[in-house]
Write an enzyme that holds these catalytic residues in place. Structure first.
Site, PDB file in Angstrom:
ATOM      1  N   GLU A 162      86.459  24.671  44.643  1.00  0.00           N
ATOM      2  CA  GLU A 162      86.342  23.384  43.975  1.00  0.00           C
ATOM      3  C   GLU A 162      86.644  22.177  44.862  1.00  0.00           C
ATOM      4  O   GLU A 162      86.032  21.128  44.706  1.00  0.00           O
ATOM      5  CB  GLU A 162      87.281  23.359  42.755  1.00  0.00           C
ATOM      6  CG  GLU A 162      86.976  24.394  41.698  1.00  0.00           C
ATOM      7  CD  GLU A 162      85.658  24.125  40.980  1.00  0.00           C
ATOM      8  OE1 GLU A 162      85.196  22.962  40.997  1.00  0.00           O
ATOM      9  OE2 GLU A 162      85.095  25.077  40.417  1.00  0.00           O
ATOM     10  N   SER A 216     104.728  51.110 -17.698  1.00  0.00           N
ATOM     11  CA  SER A 216     106.115  51.478 -18.002  1.00  0.00           C
ATOM     12  C   SER A 216     107.113  50.999 -16.961  1.00  0.00           C
ATOM     13  O   SER A 216     108.322  51.015 -17.223  1.00  0.00           O
ATOM     14  CB  SER A 216     106.227  52.998 -18.151  1.00  0.00           C
ATOM     15  OG  SER A 216     105.505  53.434 -19.290  1.00  0.00           O
TER      16      SER A 216
END
Length: 809
Positions: free
Chosen positions: A90, A460
């Site tokens: 770069e 139940s």
């Protein structure tokens, strides 16, 4: 001559004017742009977007949320050779220039002037790229380029070179949602920066130029060309590496592949709950601020919960018929393994069950199948034992079926995706911390969290709440209530005749035995005796909303629509001595700098911190609609229960600053109910739980009409756990799929892990109780109820018919 001088004068004047105009224009543009440039001092405290991390209570990774992958690193953590790879690619003169590479700019201008290209390479330094990444858009214009140059100069004047390079390496996009060099190294190679090889460093350095179209996964050929012909060669030209090093790196094939961060605890439903809570607390940006969220989930218990649910649903399927292959694909007789595996594309694994396609079967009853990764597995004849049919008669080439690992290493069993769903939620009963949560069989297939969102009838398993109200009203475990037919009639003349599950009647019986045997008619009569309004109001003390509870007698049979989490919360009241706790999931939140910004401080149940509340609700009466509470034949002073030699759980007193959970119900009622629910395990509908070999296991099974829902809720040690099994379409689970058959085995398998090495929870009678013999049974009764007991045993009058009719309103 004079005419020529005149023309030259005019030309010079025009040039001067144009120059001045150009200078003014440039100055105006410079002023216009520079006056709007952002303050680059923010770069010193820049907050890069980072994902949110979710951990278990014991520090194991559960999930990572966020649109980007980024793990910022300091420049000192970046290997020198990796920095050189980026500099060579770069900006080779990065440490020499002052933010602007004038040679590069001149080269770019020359290319613009001599070619027809509108965009040319060169001219952007790493500093300029940082300026563009943080402050500018990707628009290609001279105005943006000038702003980039000006910003680069400002950045260079206030930041050191290493600081600029650090920003660049952490900000750059590397494709596949990876931002920053550390995230790229992990995603493409599954490595940390100091583990990278030269060829991998060069590959990574070549990505930012073409992050989407040129990364080593999307386009490995293009990525290799850039690595070999540009990055490595530039490193050689700059004397960063030798030619031999470059040649060795070039010889290595491209080997990048996706690597996701290793999730250590599979808890997707809990993770999604955290995600939603964090967004509600901090907004949508919470997923990109690098928060580290520690939950209450216990890694070991969560894994046990997932395994238990998966095993339980697999066993449920084994009790029912084989439905056939998931799908059938016509494949060519000569299709190879790769071709077969390609047909599995898009078919995901669910609940630990992997999709495979059948390649062939053998006369001996085995089957050769292919997985999506092209690997072959051999299913032995025993893999289909549960179907009752050999594999070579069950399957054929091209069938897509499911398999999962067997008990022994290398073994696989044939499975099918369950038609039922299940959820498990486990709380610390003393403070409400969620220790394990499974919202369904497969989060991949369905993200609906049945633990917190599904409203189902508890059947139940709701009865203990009704019995608790009855005990508060003056009943005791030895109270006699008839298990006999009864018809209720409303004002419109409609009748309701509740039935026991077995269709039989046992006549007068103690309510302890009625709960143990889950007799519906006793529950209905109890509720009718104490009153619907009283019961609804009382049951809200367990954390339920009153409007959730039906305002009629069917409530006693569990017809309310409730979530498994709310049921577990209600049972926690029994488990912790009578206190109402609030379930919670997020324990701590740290920011990206690991600074603590949130710490939960839950309310804690503590019997020793408050005086016993013996008058939580309305005062009791001695007689409720003719039911006898039991005649005392012998009364003894209160005395402690004998302790066994096993260790018992003692709850330490919390910190003085810890908030106390409010008392929900009388601790004496808790003692009675816990004793009764322990009997459910010892001799009732949950005797399978005796296999845990603990004396503190208590709970209640639950089933609904046509076996649409199966439940078991219970507790032992410090944990309260609820398991539900049912179908999302509310269809029946099948014949005799009761709570004790479908849900209880899941609960037992999970609690076997959860309760390992945990002390036994005590259930000693609290103050204010007397031990007495009632109706032939020895029970502990509240002191104020002693004087209310009748002097005779309840008996049905001979003149009463077998069926009694009551008005209901």
């Amino acid at each position: 001559m004079y005419r020529l001088r005149g023309w030259l004068g005019w030309l010079l004047t025009i040039l001067i004017i144009l120059t001045l105009v150009g200078i003014l224009a440039a100055g105006s543009m410079y002023y216009a742009i520079s006056s709007k440039l952002p303050d680059i001092r923010n770069l010193k405290q820049v907050e890069l977007q980072e994902p949110m991390y979710v951990y278990s209570h014991d520090g194991l990774l559960i999930a990572i949320f966020g649109e980007i992958r980024r793990y910022p690193v300091q420049i000192k953590e970046v290997p020198e050779q990796l920095k050189q790879a980026f500099l060579a690619t770069e900006d080779a003169r990065f440490y020499e220039h002052s933010g602007i590479d004038y040679k590069g700019i001149a080269r770019a201008i020359w290319l613009l002037a001599t070619t027809n290209e509108k965009r040319v390479p060169g001219g952007s330094t790493i500093t300029q790229q940082v300026a563009r990444q943080f402050f500018l858009n990707s628009e290609y214009s001279y105005k943006r380029k000038l702003a980039e140059i000006l910003l680069a100069r400002k950045i260079e004047s206030q930041l050191k070179k290493d600081e600029i390079l650090e920003l660049y390496l952490n900000k750059s996009f590397f494709g596949n949602r990876a931002y920053g060099i550390a995230a790229a190294a992990e995603f493409y190679y599954g490595k940390k920066l100091n583990e990278l090889n030269l060829d991998e460093m060069a590959s990574l350095a070549g990505i930012p130029k073409f992050p989407s179209s040129g990364n080593p996964i999307t386009n490995p050929a293009r990525a290799r060309e850039r690595r070999d012909l540009y990055v490595l060669q530039r490193m050689v030209d700059l004397n960063f590496i030798t030619q031999d090093q470059a040649n060795a790196a070039k010889a290595i094939p491209m080997h990048a592949k996706p690597h996701e961060p290793p999730v250590q605890v599979y808890a997707p439903y809990a993770a999604e709950m955290v995600r939603q809570e964090m967004i509600a607390k901090y907004g949508g940006a919470a997923l990109n601020k690098g928060y580290h969220v520690t939950t209450t989930i216990d890694g070991t218990l969560q894994m046990a919960a997932e395994t238990s649910v998966r095993n339980g649903l697999a066993l449920y399927e084994h009790r029912h018929r084989w439905r056939g292959a998931e799908q059938h694909i016509e494949v060519d007789a000569n299709a190879d393994t790769a071709t077969l595996a390609a047909h599995l594309s898009g078919i995901s694994s669910q609940g630990g069950m992997f999709p495979v396609i059948v390649a062939r079967t053998t006369p001996e009853g085995s089957a050769i199948v292919v997985r999506s990764d092209r690997s072959e597995l051999t299913l032995p004849p025993a893999a289909s034992r549960w179907t009752g049919t050999p594999l070579n008669k069950l399957l054929k080439r091209g069938d897509v079926v499911r398999v999962r690992p067997g008990e022994k290493r290398g073994e696989w069993t044939l499975e099918q995706l369950p038609s039922a769903q299940s959820t498990l939620v486990s709380l610390d009963a003393n403070n409400g911390a969620l220790r394990a949560l499974v919202g369904g069989f497969s989060f991949t297939a369905n993200k609906f969290n049945r633990a917190t969102q599904a409203r189902r009838q508890p059947g139940s398993s709701f009865k203990p709440f009704v019995y608790s109200a009855a005990l508060e009203k003056g009943f005791n475990p030895a109270s006699i209530v008839p298990d006999a037919p009864v018809i209720f009639r409303d004002r419109r003349g409609h009748t309701w005749s509740p039935q026991n599950d077995d269709g039989k009647f046992q006549g007068p019986m103690r309510i302890r035995d009625a709960l143990v045997q889950s007799r519906n008619l006793v529950s209905v009569r109890l509720l009718d005796a104490i009153g619907i309004d009283f019961a609804r109001n009382y049951i809200t003390q367990f954390g339920f909303e009153e409007n959730e509870i039906p305002p009629n007698l069917s409530m006693s049979l569990g017809t309310a629509s409730l979530t498994p989490l709310s049921i577990a919360r209600g049972y926690a009241v029994f488990a912790n001595g009578g206190f109402r706790i609030d379930p919670w999931l997020i324990d701590e939140i740290h920011d990206r700098e690991h600074k603590l910004i949130f710490k939960n401080n839950p309310k804690v149940a503590c019997s020793s911190c408050t005086s016993a509340n013996t008058n939580v609700t309305q005062s009791t009466s001695h007689l409720v609609d003719g039911f006898n509470f039991g005649a005392p034949t012998k009364t003894e002073p209160s005395k402690p229960v004998k302790n066994n030699n096993e260790p018992t759980q003692t709850i330490p007193s919390p910190d003085p600053n810890t908030p106390m959970a409010p008392r929900a119900i009388d601790e004496r009622v808790v003692f009675q109910l816990v004793s009764m629910m322990r009997d459910v395990v010892l001799r009732g509908t949950a005797t399978a739980a005796r296999s845990l070999n603990r004396q503190d296991i208590a709970g209640k099974t639950g089933s609904t009409n046509e076996h649409r829902d199966a439940w078991f809720s219970g507790f032992g040690g410090p944990y309260v756990t609820t398991v539900w099994v049912g179908r999302d379409d509310f269809q029946s689970l099948g014949y005799r799929e009761y709570g004790g058959k479908a849900a209880l085995p899941i609960w037992i398998e999970y609690m076997r892990t959860a309760l390992k090495d945990k002390p036994i929870a005590r259930n000693a009678p609290p103050q204010g109780m007397t031990q007495t013999t009632l109706n032939g049974a020895t029970e502990w009764v509240k002191n104020e109820d002693i004087n209310h007991l009748q002097d005779h045993d309840f008996k049905l009058h001979e003149e009463e018919s077998d069926e009694q009719t009551f008005d209901i309103f």
